[in-house]
Motif scaffolding. Structure first.
Motif: not given
Length: 220
Positions: A49-57, A60-62, A91-99
């Protein structure tokens, strides 16, 4: 006289197997011990669960998922039915998410994990060859964050340090080989990344992850 002698010999011959059986006691099997060093491999999956935040927008989550493949080494010490230990894994990881990037139509933001590792203390309870345990410790990872549409830009990422805790179960199917399954929760906190095409434009990423792996170990 001869009759008495013959009777004595017959009695001894008949009683000898009984006496021998009484003298031979079955040897009890040694109980299994979890004490010792071990090493092995693991494979499973991760859900981040990757939560993106920015002061002007708007935030959202990827959220994404992928495979986890690696190995571990450790040491256990058994005290009666309790087992304490320490384990390190990588461990190597292929975990990836987009939005979609916030509320900007036609954009795609992506969070990608390169590797995952940890050093954890373990405390468990053993019933002969079956062990259940809990663990907790420090965790390491590397993420990359980027906008990957027609106007790409990277927000960096890099190595991260956080914490982890989880539960597991393990079974020794021989004196040296064990199999098990383990779940761990990871929290890597938040980190700010600056755009490589818009200097001064920063995005904060907060990352957590759930990982389930199957393990096989060789106990030395």
């Amino acid at each position: 006289m001869k009759l008495a002698l013959l009777c004595s010999v017959a009695f001894l011959a008949a009683s000898s197997p009984v006496l021998a059986a009484d003298l031979i006691e079955p040897v009890a099997a040694m109980p299994f011990s979890w004490t010792g060093f071990y090493g092995g491999v693991q494979a499973g999956g991760g859900w981040n669960d990757s939560r993106w935040s920015q002061t002007t927008n708007p935030t959202f989550n990827t959220n994404g998922s992928g495979g986890i493949f690696g190995g571990q080494i450790g040491y256990n010490y058994q005290i009666n039915q309790f087992v304490v230990g320490v384990e390190g894994d990588f461990a190597g990881s292929t975990v990836k998410g987009d939005n979609q990037c916030s509320n900007v139509l036609g954009t795609t933001c992506e969070a990608k994990q390169d590797y995952l590792g940890s050093v954890r203390g373990r405390l468990g309870y053993a019933v002969d060859r079956f062990l259940i345990y809990g663990d907790a410790g420090v965790a390491f990872t590397k993420y990359k964050f980027a906008e990957v549409d027609v106007f790409p830009q990277s927000f960096g990422g890099g190595s991260r340090v956080g914490w982890t805790a989880g539960l597991g179960a393990e079974y020794a199917f021989t004196d040296h080989w064990t199999v098990g399954v383990e779940w761990n929760y990871y929290d890597f906190g938040s980190r700010a990344g600056e755009s490589d095409v818009q200097p001064g434009f920063f995005v904060d990423n907060r990352d957590t992850e759930n990982v389930v792996v199957g393990k096989i170990n060789y106990k030395f």
